[in-house]
Scaffold this active site. Structure first.
Site, PDB file in Angstrom:
ATOM      1  N   HIS A 290       0.876  -1.176   0.000  1.00 54.16           N
ATOM      2  CA  HIS A 290       0.000   0.000   0.000  1.00 54.16           C
ATOM      3  C   HIS A 290       0.913   1.225   0.000  1.00 54.16           C
ATOM      4  O   HIS A 290       1.968   1.218   0.642  1.00 54.16           O
ATOM      5  CB  HIS A 290      -0.865   0.080   1.253  1.00 54.16           C
ATOM      6  CG  HIS A 290      -1.798  -1.073   1.456  1.00 54.16           C
ATOM      7  ND1 HIS A 290      -1.423  -2.226   2.105  1.00 54.16           N
ATOM      8  CD2 HIS A 290      -3.103  -1.221   1.113  1.00 54.16           C
ATOM      9  CE1 HIS A 290      -2.461  -3.043   2.166  1.00 54.16           C
ATOM     10  NE2 HIS A 290      -3.489  -2.470   1.568  1.00 54.16           N
TER      11      HIS A 290
ATOM     12  N   GLU B 167     -10.634  -6.812  -4.936  1.00 52.19           N
ATOM     13  CA  GLU B 167     -10.575  -7.788  -3.855  1.00 52.19           C
ATOM     14  C   GLU B 167     -11.880  -7.777  -3.066  1.00 52.19           C
ATOM     15  O   GLU B 167     -12.126  -6.861  -2.275  1.00 52.19           O
ATOM     16  CB  GLU B 167      -9.399  -7.469  -2.929  1.00 52.19           C
ATOM     17  CG  GLU B 167      -9.230  -8.445  -1.783  1.00 52.19           C
ATOM     18  CD  GLU B 167      -8.027  -8.105  -0.922  1.00 52.19           C
ATOM     19  OE1 GLU B 167      -8.083  -8.391   0.291  1.00 52.19           O
ATOM     20  OE2 GLU B 167      -7.041  -7.553  -1.451  1.00 52.19           O
TER      21      GLU B 167
ATOM     22  N   HIS C  15     -11.536 -13.680   3.575  1.00 52.41           N
ATOM     23  CA  HIS C  15     -12.727 -12.936   3.151  1.00 52.41           C
ATOM     24  C   HIS C  15     -13.815 -13.882   2.670  1.00 52.41           C
ATOM     25  O   HIS C  15     -15.010 -13.623   2.852  1.00 52.41           O
ATOM     26  CB  HIS C  15     -12.380 -11.947   2.037  1.00 52.41           C
ATOM     27  CG  HIS C  15     -11.487 -10.830   2.479  1.00 52.41           C
ATOM     28  ND1 HIS C  15     -11.027  -9.851   1.617  1.00 52.41           N
ATOM     29  CD2 HIS C  15     -10.970 -10.530   3.694  1.00 52.41           C
ATOM     30  CE1 HIS C  15     -10.267  -9.003   2.279  1.00 52.41           C
ATOM     31  NE2 HIS C  15     -10.211  -9.393   3.540  1.00 52.41           N
TER      32      HIS C  15
ATOM     33  N   ASP D  24      -4.929 -13.840  -2.243  1.00 54.30           N
ATOM     34  CA  ASP D  24      -4.369 -13.453  -0.946  1.00 54.30           C
ATOM     35  C   ASP D  24      -4.274 -14.723  -0.112  1.00 54.30           C
ATOM     36  O   ASP D  24      -5.298 -15.253   0.344  1.00 54.30           O
ATOM     37  CB  ASP D  24      -5.289 -12.449  -0.250  1.00 54.30           C
ATOM     38  CG  ASP D  24      -4.962 -11.009  -0.604  1.00 54.30           C
ATOM     39  OD1 ASP D  24      -4.230 -10.802  -1.579  1.00 54.30           O
ATOM     40  OD2 ASP D  24      -5.458 -10.096   0.083  1.00 54.30           O
TER      41      ASP D  24
END
Length: 483
Positions: free
Chosen positions: A148, A279, A318, A343
């Site tokens: 990031h 995502e 997730h 991920d």
């Protein structure tokens, strides 16, 4: 008297030993990354040396090795199904968890302070972390990392100053990349931590926030492209709502679509050929996130004409938060041509939030790799370790142990999945289960040419259908035998 004699003999020996140790230290070309101790030029505050001096490059030693700092299953250049393991897996280190993770949670303060940290979020500290990142990547033996923007460089007082900070750190990363194959798997913009994003970034009710987010993504895409990044990720942690009572959901979704289209346009304008990835996540920190799961995101892309411009970055943790298995989300993405990146993490079935743990279940890893193999691989995507050390793991060595464990788990999953595919029993079971559709009428149905009248005639002709066993238990036995 005896004690005095022993002491007299001991002191010269101790002095001699100290002299030897000091001589070795003085001749050493490396030193630990401990800012409390000077290393090299004492007149400079800039540290030079190894960040992980006690750890050598991690090597493959095979499943019988007792060395925890070695790979038991991941053998980078070994070929599996005609492709090297490193090309199937394309591992990537996640900068934020690895170098910015503190062990803090909602109930406790940070538990980790690495030796190279000086307690600041300065540009100089950011550059020191970047050097540690590259040493770690080299010693781990991988070629990719992801980031990031605000994790690798600090905010400034203005957007212009913030961009300058980022440029300085990116220049160092570019320099560290030279002469290596190391490149970002992907970059992204952090649009969820700063207070300006309390109502979201792209879906904020404030136009000024929308514009700021656009400027931040524009810059993050540029630096990702500059570093040779292969993908760019959009994770909308705050793109959703807490209550519909004060939310114009249609307007927010429209704004999100316009923003993503602008990102597509900018990608093309700067010549970035990487994949744009979304995502999905159902919630946390928002009550409801707009890209809830793979199917919801696919429907969104179709509705707004963005299909073909984006793929999905599926995170296993997730998936479970959305009520699905990771395998389900991977297959949903794969069969719709959207599987772009993974991920690599997992959650805890006893905990209802995003724990971001390293994947260590090789049964789940086998299911993951079945999807990857059926997808033909993930390139230009890969596996990034969006996973963090447990709060209680505080040794520098633990960073290596966690990654080794995660890499070995997926490598073992790859080996197991290859066994299942080469054996063919599971594929044959599935083929037989659907073999009635390999008939003439089945072909008409699958071609969309069988109307209700035709099907009614067949139903009358055949009578009550004979429905065979689904053989679920047999499929589970075949799967488990490969583990």
């Amino acid at each position: 008297m005896i004690k005095e004699m022993k002491l007299r003999g001991f002191l010269p020996a101790l002095l001699s030993l100290n002299l030897i140790i000091l001589t070795v230290i003085a001749s050493s070309q490396t030193c630990p990354a401990d800012i409390s101790a000077k290393c090299g030029d004492d007149s400079s505050d800039e540290w030079e040396g190894e960040f992980f001096p006690g750890i050598s490059k991690i090597k493959y030693e095979g499943p019988n090795s007792k060395n925890p700092l070695s790979y038991k299953w991941y053998n980078a250049d070994e070929e599996i199904l005609g492709k090297k393991m490193k090309d199937w897996l394309r591992f990537s280190v996640a900068f934020w968890h690895t170098f910015r993770g503190t062990g803090a949670d909602p109930f406790g303060s940070p538990t980790k302070t690495w030796p190279w940290e000086d307690g600041t979020n300065s540009v100089e500290m950011a550059k020191r972390r970047m050097k540690a990142n590259f040493e770690f990547i080299n010693k781990l033996g991988v070629e990719r990392w992801c980031f990031h923007d605000r994790d690798i460089a600090p905010d400034g007082k203005t957007l212009a100053e913030t961009n300058e900070n980022l440029d300085e750190v990116i220049a160092l990363a570019k320099q560290l990349q030279e002469g290596t194959n190391i490149r970002p798997l992907w970059g992204t913009a952090q649009l969820f931590m700063h207070p300006r994003y309390l109502h979201g970034a792209v879906t904020s009710s404030e136009v000024g926030v929308y514009a700021y987010a656009a400027a931040q993504v524009k810059k993050a895409m540029e630096v990702t492209h500059y570093l040779g990044g292969e993908n760019y990720v959009f994770w909308g942690g705050r793109e959703g709502y807490q209550t519909l009572l004060n939310t114009d959901m249609k307007r927010e979704l429209d704004h999100l679509a316009k923003f993503l289209q602008a990102a597509v346009d900018w990608k093309k304008k700067i010549g970035f050929t990487g994949t744009l990835l979304i995502e999905p996540k159902p919630q946390e920190p928002t009550k409801h996130q707009y890209d809830w799961d793979a199917a919801t995101t696919y429907a969104f892309l179709q509705k707004y004409g963005l299909e073909g411009e984006f793929k999905l970055n599926i995170e296993c943790n997730h998936a479970t938060l959305s009520g699905h298995s990771c395998h389900h989300e991977l297959e949903t993405a794969r069969i719709n041509g959207l599987l772009g990146n993974i991920d690599a993490n997992t959650g805890d079935p006893q905990i209802g939030w995003d724990t971001d743990q390293f994947l260590t279940d090789f049964g789940e890893a086998t299911l993951v790799m079945l999807s990857v193999i059926r997808n033909g691989g993930l390139a230009p995507g890969g596996f990034n370790f969006d996973a963090k050390l447990r709060r209680e793991s505080t040794d520098v060595e633990d960073i290596f142990l966690a990654h080794i464990s995660g890499m070995d788990t997926l490598a073992r999953g790859l080996r197991n999945a290859a066994k299942i595919i080469e054996d063919g029993s599971l594929a044959e079971l599935v083929r037989k289960r659907y073999q009635s559709f390999d008939s003439e009428i089945g072909a008409l149905i699958e071609a969309g040419k069988a109307d209700f009248e035709t099907l009614e005639k067949k139903a009358m002709e055949w009578g009550e259908p004979n429905v065979p066993s689904g053989k679920q238990e047999l499929s589970e036995i075949i799967f488990q035998s490969a583990l």
